[in-house]
Design a protein around this motif. Structure first.
Motif, PDB file in Angstrom:
ATOM      1  N   CYS A 158       0.795  -1.157   0.094  1.00  0.00           N
ATOM      2  CA  CYS A 158      -0.046  -0.117  -0.017  1.00  0.00           C
ATOM      3  C   CYS A 158       0.821   1.292   0.093  1.00  0.00           C
ATOM      4  O   CYS A 158       2.158   1.108   0.548  1.00  0.00           O
ATOM      5  CB  CYS A 158      -0.884  -0.097   1.270  1.00  0.00           C
ATOM      6  SG  CYS A 158      -2.064  -1.329   1.458  1.00  0.00           S
TER       7      CYS A 158
ATOM      8  N   GLY B 197      -2.664   4.416   2.309  1.00  0.00           N
ATOM      9  CA  GLY B 197      -3.505   3.103   2.141  1.00  0.00           C
ATOM     10  C   GLY B 197      -4.093   2.936   0.860  1.00  0.00           C
ATOM     11  O   GLY B 197      -5.186   2.119   0.791  1.00  0.00           O
ATOM     12  N   ARG B 198      -3.463   3.445  -0.394  1.00  0.00           N
ATOM     13  CA  ARG B 198      -4.006   3.030  -1.685  1.00  0.00           C
ATOM     14  C   ARG B 198      -3.292   1.588  -1.889  1.00  0.00           C
ATOM     15  O   ARG B 198      -1.900   1.634  -2.172  1.00  0.00           O
ATOM     16  CB  ARG B 198      -3.854   3.967  -2.417  1.00  0.00           C
ATOM     17  CG  ARG B 198      -4.202   3.846  -4.045  1.00  0.00           C
ATOM     18  CD  ARG B 198      -5.688   3.856  -4.277  1.00  0.00           C
ATOM     19  NE  ARG B 198      -6.171   5.498  -3.792  1.00  0.00           N
ATOM     20  CZ  ARG B 198      -7.313   5.697  -3.832  1.00  0.00           C
ATOM     21  NH1 ARG B 198      -8.091   4.916  -4.088  1.00  0.00           N
ATOM     22  NH2 ARG B 198      -7.547   6.952  -3.512  1.00  0.00           N
TER      23      ARG B 198
ATOM     24  N   CYS C 162      -9.079 -12.429  -0.445  1.00  0.00           N
ATOM     25  CA  CYS C 162      -9.192 -11.083  -0.140  1.00  0.00           C
ATOM     26  C   CYS C 162     -10.065 -10.568  -1.214  1.00  0.00           C
ATOM     27  O   CYS C 162     -10.015 -10.592  -2.290  1.00  0.00           O
ATOM     28  CB  CYS C 162      -7.671 -10.609  -0.154  1.00  0.00           C
ATOM     29  SG  CYS C 162      -7.608  -8.870  -0.337  1.00  0.00           S
TER      30      CYS C 162
ATOM     31  N   PHE D 232     -10.428  -7.236  -1.872  1.00  0.00           N
ATOM     32  CA  PHE D 232      -9.768  -5.960  -2.327  1.00  0.00           C
ATOM     33  C   PHE D 232      -9.034  -6.175  -3.652  1.00  0.00           C
ATOM     34  O   PHE D 232      -8.749  -7.251  -4.016  1.00  0.00           O
ATOM     35  CB  PHE D 232      -9.125  -5.636  -1.519  1.00  0.00           C
ATOM     36  CG  PHE D 232      -9.495  -5.088   0.151  1.00  0.00           C
ATOM     37  CD1 PHE D 232     -10.469  -4.285   0.286  1.00  0.00           C
ATOM     38  CD2 PHE D 232      -9.325  -5.874   1.239  1.00  0.00           C
ATOM     39  CE1 PHE D 232     -11.020  -3.920   1.494  1.00  0.00           C
ATOM     40  CE2 PHE D 232      -9.797  -5.653   2.606  1.00  0.00           C
ATOM     41  CZ  PHE D 232     -10.621  -4.811   2.524  1.00  0.00           C
TER      42      PHE D 232
ATOM     43  N   ASP E 209      -7.794  -0.011  -4.816  1.00  0.00           N
ATOM     44  CA  ASP E 209      -8.665   0.316  -3.746  1.00  0.00           C
ATOM     45  C   ASP E 209      -8.098   1.162  -2.621  1.00  0.00           C
ATOM     46  O   ASP E 209      -6.843   0.855  -2.224  1.00  0.00           O
ATOM     47  CB  ASP E 209      -9.292  -1.027  -2.900  1.00  0.00           C
ATOM     48  CG  ASP E 209     -10.361  -1.698  -3.965  1.00  0.00           C
ATOM     49  OD1 ASP E 209     -10.600  -1.093  -4.889  1.00  0.00           O
ATOM     50  OD2 ASP E 209     -10.627  -2.811  -3.679  1.00  0.00           O
TER      51      ASP E 209
ATOM     52  N   VAL F 192      -7.991   1.631   1.499  1.00  0.00           N
ATOM     53  CA  VAL F 192      -8.223   0.874   2.539  1.00  0.00           C
ATOM     54  C   VAL F 192      -7.798   1.660   3.835  1.00  0.00           C
ATOM     55  O   VAL F 192      -6.655   2.331   3.771  1.00  0.00           O
ATOM     56  CB  VAL F 192      -7.642  -0.524   2.636  1.00  0.00           C
ATOM     57  CG1 VAL F 192      -8.412  -1.348   1.404  1.00  0.00           C
ATOM     58  CG2 VAL F 192      -6.278  -0.569   2.231  1.00  0.00           C
ATOM     59  N   THR F 193      -8.255   1.011   5.007  1.00  0.00           N
ATOM     60  CA  THR F 193      -7.736   1.452   6.330  1.00  0.00           C
ATOM     61  C   THR F 193      -7.143   0.149   7.363  1.00  0.00           C
ATOM     62  O   THR F 193      -7.389  -0.997   6.603  1.00  0.00           O
ATOM     63  CB  THR F 193      -8.794   2.179   7.157  1.00  0.00           C
ATOM     64  OG1 THR F 193     -10.043   1.153   7.517  1.00  0.00           O
ATOM     65  CG2 THR F 193      -9.453   3.093   6.580  1.00  0.00           C
TER      66      THR F 193
ATOM     67  N   ASP G  94      -9.884  -2.170   7.635  1.00  0.00           N
ATOM     68  CA  ASP G  94     -10.480  -2.917   6.318  1.00  0.00           C
ATOM     69  C   ASP G  94      -9.360  -4.264   6.410  1.00  0.00           C
ATOM     70  O   ASP G  94      -9.998  -5.490   6.008  1.00  0.00           O
ATOM     71  CB  ASP G  94     -10.154  -2.186   5.190  1.00  0.00           C
ATOM     72  CG  ASP G  94     -11.281  -0.946   5.199  1.00  0.00           C
ATOM     73  OD1 ASP G  94     -12.358  -1.022   5.780  1.00  0.00           O
ATOM     74  OD2 ASP G  94     -10.908   0.007   4.491  1.00  0.00           O
ATOM     75  N   LEU G  95      -8.193  -4.097   6.554  1.00  0.00           N
ATOM     76  CA  LEU G  95      -7.146  -5.058   6.269  1.00  0.00           C
ATOM     77  C   LEU G  95      -6.934  -6.045   7.427  1.00  0.00           C
ATOM     78  O   LEU G  95      -6.386  -7.088   7.429  1.00  0.00           O
ATOM     79  CB  LEU G  95      -5.722  -4.675   6.008  1.00  0.00           C
ATOM     80  CG  LEU G  95      -5.619  -3.990   4.533  1.00  0.00           C
ATOM     81  CD1 LEU G  95      -4.208  -3.247   4.284  1.00  0.00           C
ATOM     82  CD2 LEU G  95      -6.368  -4.666   3.496  1.00  0.00           C
TER      83      LEU G  95
END
Length: 452
Positions: free
Chosen positions: A182, A186-187, A199, A201, A205, A207-208, A211-212
């Motif tokens: 990332c 967070g991209r 997964c 994603f 995307d 994400v935070t 999220d992960l």
């Protein structure tokens, strides 16, 4: 008289590349009338390089030219030249060892590593190197405790079960901090094929950490399964590396969990979730909250540097005079040693020990209380069936010629066979074999300097 050597160790890994310079003091423990038995009496680390991200080309291939630039710069930073260096090792680990251009890395470093141990470490060897380099084997030997060591890197986790300082078994899972890469915001820039179907994603995307976290928890559950702390499911089989296939893994009961690797640095230390351009800090936090850390655990004496090799201590000697050589061209150089115990002396046991080796290996047999002709015939039949051509065998007793002849009867006159004796080897050693001197062969045993 003791001898001092300047050594260099270089680890080119999936995520990071790093270099260590050490001063070794070498002593000969043997008497003047016996073959040398070299021991590392002292090791002083003179320089540790910064951690470099392993430079990659398009398609996640290693950039050998940039590796060379890193080494040149670190030699300068350490204040040494190529002429100053006596010995050392270059170890290519993790996903990096399986890249198409791994040879290009070795070619780029050839003038720095002319007489070094140079090896691409398969999952079994990498597990051994990490456990020893992190001090897990020494800790087990000193305390008498069983230890389950996990070296959690960028692409894989190398596992080893240790008792009384001895590695009983190894395993490897596709679990690591760089399975998802990332940006700092967070991209997502990369998702490993390992996570296909696991997964939700996609690349691009945003994400935070929250999220992960479910992905990190899923990977952590696989580690718990490998450690016997959670019932095994299809997830464990799916993430276990193809090299080790359906190995029995390392079942652990009442063992201290030990960690090394880049992710280990994120277990107790809080880093921003994308500080290293991947999900490593998130995976570290998931491990800290898991069953792996709900019992006694420890961080290795070395974590991210656990597989950096200090050097190869070279011990030259002669084999016994009753060697057997058939259709094996000499000299041989940097042949990794695979040592087997008496309990592993079966076709399946030897095949499992050799699994994942991408380099022609020397099979080191244990010492035998007695080596009758019937026992030699049994050993020959097992080795002839279990070991691919050419067969390279080393035994401690003076029995190499008889064993080699018995193997030749099983495999025929066209097989490649080399049996040498009166040489003691262990896992983690490398062997050079030169052209004959009279009835014997000159051998050089190279021992990687890890926890010492």
């Amino acid at each position: 008289m003791d001898e001092t050597l300047l050594s260099v160790g270089l680890d080119v890994g999936t995520t990071s590349t790093q270099l260590i310079v050490s001063r070794l003091t070498i002593s000969n423990r043997a008497s003047a009338f016996t073959v040398p038995e070299m021991e590392i009496a002292d090791r002083k680390i003179l320089y540790r390089s910064p951690i470099h991200f392993t430079p990659l080309l398009e398609g996640n291939l290693v950039d050998g030219d940039k590796i060379r630039v890193i080494v040149e710069q670190e030699y300068e930073n350490a204040g040494i030249s190529r002429q100053d260096v006596d010995t050392g090792a270059v170890i290519i680990t993790g996903e990096t060892s399986r890249k198409e251009n791994a040879k290009a890395v070795l070619d780029a470093l050839s003038e720095y590593a002319g007489d070094f141990v140079v090896a691409t470490a398969g999952p079994d060897l990498e597990s051994v190197l990490a456990a020893r380099g992190a001090g897990a084997t020494a800790y087990s030997q000193q305390t008498g405790k069983r230890v389950f060591h996990m070296d959690i890197g960028g692409g894989t986790s190398n596992l080893a079960l240790i008792a009384d300082g001895k590695i009983l078994c190894t395993d490897c899972l596709n679990v690591g901090g760089r399975l998802i890469k990332c940006t700092e915001t967070g991209r997502i820039t990369y998702i490993s094929p390992v996570l296909d179907g696991l997964c939700k994603f996609s690349v691009g995307d945003a994400v935070t950490e929250n999220d992960l976290m479910p992905v990190a928890q899923m990977l952590t559950e696989a580690l718990e399964m490998a450690a016997g702390l959670r019932p095994a499911t299809e997830l464990l089989a799916r993430l276990r590396t193809a090299e080790l296939g359906t190995s029995q893994g390392c079942r652990v009961e009442n063992a201290v969990i030990s960690f090394s690797g880049g992710v280990a640095d994120c277990i107790e230390t809080q880093h921003p979730p994308f500080a290293f351009g991947d999900m490593g800090p998130i995976l570290g936090r998931a491990i800290r909250q898991s069953r792996l850390c709900q019992q006694e655990y420890r961080l290795g004496g070395e974590t991210i540097r656990a597989t950096v090799i200090g050097a190869g201590c070279h011990s030259a000697q002669l084999s016994g005079s009753t060697v057997y050589l058939q259709n094996v061209p000499l000299p041989l150089k940097n042949r990794p040693v695979v040592a087997v115990s008496e309990q592993e002396l079966s076709v399946e046991g030897i095949r499992q020990k050799l699994a994942g080796q991408d380099t022609l290996s020397v099979l080191a047999l244990p010492g035998f209380a007695e080596a009758s002709y019937s026992r030699i015939k049994e050993l020959a039949a097992v080795i002839a069936e279990a070991v691919p051509d050419p067969i390279l065998v080393c035994v401690e007793q003076d029995m190499a010629k008889a064993l080699g002849q018995a193997i030749a009867l099983c495999r025929g006159p066209d097989a490649g066979i080399l049996c040498i004796d009166r040489v003691r080897l262990k896992n983690g050693d490398y062997l050079d074999v030169g052209s004959p001197i009279g009835p014997a062969l000159p051998v050089v045993v190279k021992t990687l300097i890890l926890e010492k």
